[in-house]
Structures are given as structure tokens and as C-alpha cells.
Design an enzyme around this catalytic site. Structure first.
Site, short mmCIF file in Angstrom:
data_model
loop_
_atom_site.label_atom_id
_atom_site.label_comp_id
_atom_site.label_asym_id
_atom_site.label_seq_id
_atom_site.Cartn_x
_atom_site.Cartn_y
_atom_site.Cartn_z
N LYS A 115 0.83 -1.20 0.00
CA LYS A 115 0.00 0.00 0.00
C LYS A 115 0.87 1.26 0.00
O LYS A 115 0.55 2.26 -0.63
CB LYS A 115 -0.94 -0.01 1.20
CG LYS A 115 -2.07 -1.03 1.08
CD LYS A 115 -3.03 -0.91 2.25
CE LYS A 115 -4.22 -1.85 2.10
NZ LYS A 115 -3.89 -3.25 2.26
N GLU A 199 -3.49 7.00 8.45
CA GLU A 199 -4.16 8.00 7.62
C GLU A 199 -5.44 8.45 8.31
O GLU A 199 -5.94 7.80 9.22
CB GLU A 199 -4.44 7.45 6.22
CG GLU A 199 -5.35 6.26 6.17
CD GLU A 199 -5.49 5.68 4.76
OE1 GLU A 199 -4.56 5.82 3.94
OE2 GLU A 199 -6.53 5.06 4.50
N ARG A 291 -5.17 -8.05 -10.38
CA ARG A 291 -5.75 -9.33 -10.81
C ARG A 291 -7.19 -9.09 -11.24
O ARG A 291 -7.70 -7.98 -11.14
CB ARG A 291 -5.73 -10.33 -9.65
CG ARG A 291 -6.41 -9.77 -8.41
CD ARG A 291 -6.61 -10.77 -7.31
NE ARG A 291 -6.91 -10.15 -6.03
CZ ARG A 291 -8.09 -9.69 -5.66
NH1 ARG A 291 -9.11 -9.75 -6.51
NH2 ARG A 291 -8.28 -9.16 -4.48
#
Length: 480
Positions: A115, A199, A291
Site C-alpha cells: 500500500k 491515515e 488481478r
């Protein structure tokens, strides 16, 4: 490409093979001891046993899968989703063996697999991101300082993770230390990597994702959005396309942002860029899934495209034969993930024997299924039995058809998420489009669902009894 091995099981293995067969490509299935008689094994042209039931001894054995592929003269390996689908080392090993990996290049998987790496890669493209610290942190005091600067509530997230593991919402400073330690511990245990980042917590977010498709000739398309806000334990259960809240302008902005994300990692093939949308319709980049997504059928229904066919053609080096301006949204699609879980018991896995397993049929109904009546649901894998998808000209039509299809889907022997799907489709918040990722927390009540289920069972029994008595009357009529 004359022969494809699908390195997966269940409904996604069958889904990929269906398209391969349509394209005149031979298929190879791999299976574990638990899946010896599974439908995906019977569906394939060839099938090879690769190990014992636990996935670590079968479906995660990348080297063994490549060995099988080479022995059978396979040209391409499709990983499906889950298992090895986002494993950069496996993708690399497939390419080195001379076989085509039907998916992105290893470097893109690596960048987007973290991430933090993903955020770093897209920085230069001016893509909106949730305010926060964009580097890994393990020092609790430093982390607390950062959290105070951002302002509570904050979200602590595992850098390497997914599926809600290593994720903690912290409402106030007093809880920060304990939640940080839990997040690090959970991330280390689940992913072998305890790095986390912090965050700002978006209070009422919607989870919107954009499907992208990129070929090796420089073409990038965005195939519109999917709304994936109905979740339990941070995992999706109900998805739809398009979202009921996006304006054409926001849709275009999000689509163009997703294209930039794909450019940032030199992406190839099918990928999904995930965003949070706040109550003011501001969107923030979350991550990219490298994917095919579980929920790809709703995109296929509204665009008329076969995403697996596009993946295979791109892997063969072909250019896409459609332009962005030619794409349009037609109608509406809803998908329910039919898990072998008990929605009356906090969605606990429900393994057992499928005594009855009958699928709904009809216009606008699609079932991507991996099971059949008489099978056992194994404890070793994700408990998803199938995906139920309905399509209508309008959102209302697709929702009503979903309720009908759920009523016609008969499962006995295990509990499933079918009653939960009906609960969602009947709920005013969902029907009005006024919901967010807290839908389950806000509205779902297992006792209420139990009451609804009992009432429906009583009505069904009453109708059956009435019909029986009517039939008896007919049988007693004298022959004229």
C-alpha cells in the site's frame, strides 16, 4: 495460445475455462485431495492432482504448478484471484519458464502489492489521497504524534495487507497505543510484515472501484465503476455496477485517475483501482488490485465485454479493439457473494454437506458457481460457493430480480449468505442508494433476520398445506 492451465479452483476456475473453451483453447485444471471430484476438475480437458487439501500443500505450490504446465505443453497460466494471483515471484517464475502469465508483469504486482509502495508510485500523478503518513512506522510515540497532527479518528493499516487484517480505527488518543500494538501484531502474524501506516479515517465512506484494462500497445481503458460498500469485516458481500451516486463528471474524473494509476506502474491486463468516496463526493486513492476481481461479472453485464477474453488476448500480445469513447453503461447489475457462512451467527463459516443445491435460472440471472448437490464444503478454503448476479434495465429491476433469484436458490446442509442478500435488497437504505461501508454495523440485525426467516418459513408451510388440502379435494372427486 492453444492450452491454458488455471492455477485455481471453484467458480473462478470454471469461469476462466468457459471463456478459454469459447476461444478454442484447451484447459488444464489442478486439484487438491479435497477437490478430486469438484466441478472445475470435471469441466477441464485435463486435470492434475497437485497435493493434499491445505492450500500450502497444493494451490500455493507455484513450482509444482509450473512443472505440471511444462509437462503438459501449456502456453499460458491464468491465476484467477486469491492463491498465487498477486504473487510477483510466481509471475516471474512462470515467465522464466517460457510460459505466459495471464496477468500483469511482476514489477507492477510488487509495486501495487505494498500500500505504501502504491502511494509512492502514484505521487507524481497528482491523484487525491487520504491525508496521512505515507511511510511505514513502528515507533508508537512517533506514530501517536503523527496521529495527533492528522486529527482523530485515524486509521492504522498494515502496509502488506488486505481483507481487513492489521487494520484498526482509533477514535481517541487514549486508545492509540494499544490499537497500534494490535495492528502491528496482527500484520506480522498475517503477512510476516509488521509495517503499518496511518491515515485520516473517512467517517462515512463508500467503497468505489474502477476496472482498468491495459494492453502492450499503449492503450488503457477504464470500464466504469463498481460499488462495493456492502461489506462485513471489511470484506465485500454485495456489489453493483454502476454506482447509484456517481455523476458522469465524477465517473470521468475517477476513471481518468485510475488510468493514471495504471500508467504509474506500467500496468498490463486487467486491474482494479480502489477509491474511497466521502459524503461530499471527494474521492481518494486506496490501492490497486493486480488481478481479476471477484466482482468482475457486474462490469461484464453493463459493458457487454468478456474480461477474461480480454485478459487472454492482451497476454497474447494483441491490441484492444475498442476505444474509450465507444464504451457505454447499459442497464444495471447486482452481485451477491454466496458464502457458506451463517449470517445469524456473525457470519461464522458453515461447513458441511450440500444435501440440496439448486441454482436459480432465467433471463437476467447469472450464477458463477463452483459446487454441486452432494458435495462437501471443505474447511480449507475461502467459503464462497458461488456468485449470484442479476441484470436489469434499471437498478430497481436488477434488485427485484435479485430477490426473486435468492428465493429460487435452494441450499440445504449449510447456512449461506442468501438470507442476508435478501435483507440488503429489501432495506430502504440500500434501495434508496443512501448507504456507506457501515451498512452492516448500522442496519443489520441477526435477530430481525431470524424473525423474517421464521415468518417466511411459516408462510411457505401454510401455502404448502393449503395446496396439499386442495390436491386432496381433487383426488376425492368421483369419476363422472
Amino acid at each position: 495460445m492453444k492450452k491454458i492451465l488455471v492455477a485455481n479452483r471453484g467458480e473462478i476456475a470454471i469461469r476462466v475455462m468457459q471463456t478459454a473453451k469459447k476461444m478454442g483453447i484447451k484447459t488444464v485444471a489442478v486439484f487438491s485431495a479435497a477437490d478430486r471430484n469438484a466441478p472445475h476438475v470435471k469441466f477441464a480437458d485435463e486435470a492434475v492432482y497437485i497435493g493434499e487439501a491445505p492450500s500450502s500443500q497444493s494451490y500455493l505450490l507455484g513450482d509444482k504448478i509450473i512443472e505440471v504446465a511444462k509437462a503438459l505443453g501449456v502456453d499460458g497460466i491464468h491465476p484467477g484471484y486469491g492463491f498465487l494471483s498477486e504473487n510477483a515471484n510466481f509471475a516471474e517464475a512462470v515467465e522464466k519458464s517460457g510460459i505466459t502469465f495471464i496477468g500483469p508483469k511482476p514489477h507492477a504486482i510488487r509495486i501495487m502489492g505494498s500500500k505504501l509502495g502504491a502511494k509512492d508510485a502514484v505521487k507524481a500523478y497528482n491523484i487525491p489521497m487520504v491525508p496521512g503518513l505515507d511511510e511505514a512506522i513502528t515507533d508508537v510515540e512517533n506514530a501517536k504524534k503523527v496521529a495527533k497532527e492528522i486529527g482523530f479518528p485515524v486509521l492504522i493499516k498494515a502496509s502488506a495487507g488486505g481483507g481487513g487484517k492489521g487494520m484498526r480505527i482509533v477514535e481517541k488518543e487514549a486508545d492509540f497505543e494499544s490499537q497500534m500494538e494490535r495492528a502491528i501484531s496482527e500484520a506480522t502474524s498475517a503477512f510476516g510484515d509488521g509495517s503499518v501506516f496511518i491515515e485520516k479515517y473517512v467517517a462515512s465512506p463508500r467503497h468505489i472501484e474502477i476496472q482498468v484494462m491495459t494492453d502492450s500497445h499503449g492503450n488503457i481503458l477504464y470500464l466504469f465503476e463498481r460499488e462495493c460498500s456492502i461489506q462485513r469485516r471489511h470484506q465485500k458481500v454485495v456489489e453493483e455496477a454502476p454506482s447509484s451516486v456517481l455523476t458522469p463528471e465524477i465517473r470521468k474524473q475517477m476513471g481518468e485517475a485510475a488510468v493514471k494509476v495504471a500508467k504509474a506502474c506500467d500496468y498490463l491486463g486487467a486491474g482494479t483501482v480502489e477509491f474511497l468516496l466521502d459524503e461530499n463526493k471527494n474521492f481518494y486513492f486506496l490501492e490497486m488490485n493486480t488481478r481479476l476481481q471477484v466482482e468482475h461479472p457486474v462490469t461484464e453485464m453493463i459493458t457487454g465485454l468478456d474480461l477474461v477474453e480480454m485478459q487472454i488476448k492482451i497476454a497474447r500480445g494483441e491490441a484492444m479493439d475498442i476505444q474509450q469513447e465507444e464504451l457505454e453503461i447499459k442497464g444495471h447489475a447486482v452481485e451477491l457473494r454466496v458464502y457458506a457462512e451463517d449470517p445469524l451467527n456473525d457470519f461464522a463459516p458453515s461447513v458441511g454437506h450440500l444435501d440440496v443445491y439448486k441454482l436459480p435460472q432465467g433471463k437476467g440471472i447469472r450464477v458463477d458457481n463452483g459446487f454441486e448437490q452432494g458435495m462437501d464444503v471443505p474447511i480449507y478454503y475461502d467459503p464462497m460457493l458461488a456468485k449470484l448476479i442479476t441484470y436489469g434495465k434499471t437498478r430497481e429491476e436488477a434488485i427485484e430480480l435479485m430477490i426473486e433469484a435468492i428465493n429460487d436458490y435452494h441450499v440445504e446442509g449449510v447456512s449461506t449468505t442468501l438470507p442476508f442478500g435478501k435483507f440488503v435488497c429489501r432495506h430502504e437504505a440500500f434501495r434508496s442508494g443512501d448507504f456507506d461501508t457501515h451498512f452492516v454495523k448500522k442496519y443489520y440485525d441477526s435477530e430481525k433476520l431470524q424473525l423474517e426467516t421464521d415468518t417466511e418459513a411459516e408462510i411457505a408451510a401454510y401455502i404448502a398445506l393449503k395446496q396439499y388440502l386442495e390436491d386432496q379435494k381433487i383426488l376425492r372427486l368421483p369419476i363422472q
